[in-house]
Write an enzyme that holds these catalytic residues in place. Structure first.
Site, PDB file in Angstrom:
ATOM      1  N   ILE A  86       0.910  -1.317  -0.184  1.00  0.00           N
ATOM      2  CA  ILE A  86       0.006  -0.088  -0.112  1.00  0.00           C
ATOM      3  C   ILE A  86       0.853   1.286   0.012  1.00  0.00           C
ATOM      4  O   ILE A  86       1.821   1.317   0.746  1.00  0.00           O
ATOM      5  CB  ILE A  86      -0.944   0.076   1.069  1.00  0.00           C
ATOM      6  CG1 ILE A  86      -1.760  -1.339   1.146  1.00  0.00           C
ATOM      7  CG2 ILE A  86      -1.757   1.243   1.138  1.00  0.00           C
ATOM      8  CD1 ILE A  86      -2.637  -1.410   2.446  1.00  0.00           C
ATOM      9  N   THR A  90       6.593   7.612   1.206  1.00  0.00           N
ATOM     10  CA  THR A  90       7.766   7.808   0.879  1.00  0.00           C
ATOM     11  C   THR A  90       8.043   6.981  -0.528  1.00  0.00           C
ATOM     12  O   THR A  90       7.134   5.913  -0.869  1.00  0.00           O
ATOM     13  CB  THR A  90       8.795   7.029   1.968  1.00  0.00           C
ATOM     14  OG1 THR A  90       8.509   5.621   2.018  1.00  0.00           O
ATOM     15  CG2 THR A  90       8.585   7.827   3.284  1.00  0.00           C
ATOM     16  N   HIS A  92       9.512   4.188  -0.984  1.00  0.00           N
ATOM     17  CA  HIS A  92       9.627   2.868  -0.414  1.00  0.00           C
ATOM     18  C   HIS A  92       8.549   1.982  -1.201  1.00  0.00           C
ATOM     19  O   HIS A  92       8.758   0.905  -1.570  1.00  0.00           O
ATOM     20  CB  HIS A  92       9.591   2.508   1.191  1.00  0.00           C
ATOM     21  CG  HIS A  92       9.749   1.060   1.560  1.00  0.00           C
ATOM     22  ND1 HIS A  92      10.974   0.659   1.438  1.00  0.00           N
ATOM     23  CD2 HIS A  92       8.796   0.479   2.120  1.00  0.00           C
ATOM     24  CE1 HIS A  92      10.970  -0.570   1.921  1.00  0.00           C
ATOM     25  NE2 HIS A  92       9.665  -0.962   2.286  1.00  0.00           N
ATOM     26  N   ASN A 117       1.094 -13.625 -10.354  1.00  0.00           N
ATOM     27  CA  ASN A 117       1.370 -12.586  -9.461  1.00  0.00           C
ATOM     28  C   ASN A 117       0.384 -11.875  -8.950  1.00  0.00           C
ATOM     29  O   ASN A 117      -0.356 -11.116  -9.494  1.00  0.00           O
ATOM     30  CB  ASN A 117       2.525 -11.555 -10.250  1.00  0.00           C
ATOM     31  CG  ASN A 117       3.116 -10.433  -9.202  1.00  0.00           C
ATOM     32  OD1 ASN A 117       2.540 -10.467  -7.983  1.00  0.00           O
ATOM     33  ND2 ASN A 117       4.069 -10.091  -9.729  1.00  0.00           N
TER      34      ASN A 117
END
Length: 154
Positions: A86, A90, A92, A117
């Site tokens: 989620i 940032t 990340h 996937n």
């Protein structure tokens, strides 16, 4: 086309298949729902409970390594990657989404093994909840369809 008419329904007979599932624990509420929907659909497609191997890893970045370990065993007709990333505040999010996706694809290509996937990448929790059941079931269908397809092409 090989072995099929244009527009023919996919072959979804999982009765002889061995399927591995790698589930990330991060965002566990979502990934548990993905896994439950995935397992339910695999069973509905004829995959025997004893032919499903389900392993847990900490997060999406660890999924490809566990997929590789399962692929090394040469026991599986297809694998399934489950996770939930989620977006936060940032960079990340992009790192985890891109690297986990690339890792899943790399394992699939290196081992010539279908991997569905279903690592969700969403903007918020509400989007993840809205997708968790359908994407889990869809991953099961993709894994079975691709395993059957590759068998027919061999």
């Amino acid at each position: 086309m090989l072995n099929a008419d244009k527009g023919a329904a996919p072959r979804l007979d999982g009765s002889k298949l061995h399927i591995g599932i790698v589930q990330a624990r991060f965002n566990e509420g979502i990934t548990n729902a993905l896994a439950a929907a995935c397992r339910t659909e695999l069973l509905a497609l004829g995959v025997a409970e004893e032919n499903i191997t389900h392993v847990l890893v900490p997060g999406a970045l660890e999924v490809p390594l566990a997929l590789q370990a399962l692929a090394d065993r040469e026991e599986f007709d297809a694998l399934i990657a489950l996770g939930c990333i989620i977006r936060g505040e940032t960079y990340h999010f992009e790192l985890v989404a891109n690297e986990s996706g690339a890792g899943v694809t790399r394992v699939s290509q290196d081992y010539h093994l279908p991997i569905a996937n279903a690592i969700l990448t969403t903007e918020n929790l509400e989007q993840a909840i809205a997708r968790q059941t359908e994407k889990g079931a869809d991953a099961a269908r993709v894994a079975v369809e691709m395993a059957c397809l590759l068998e027919s092409l061999a």
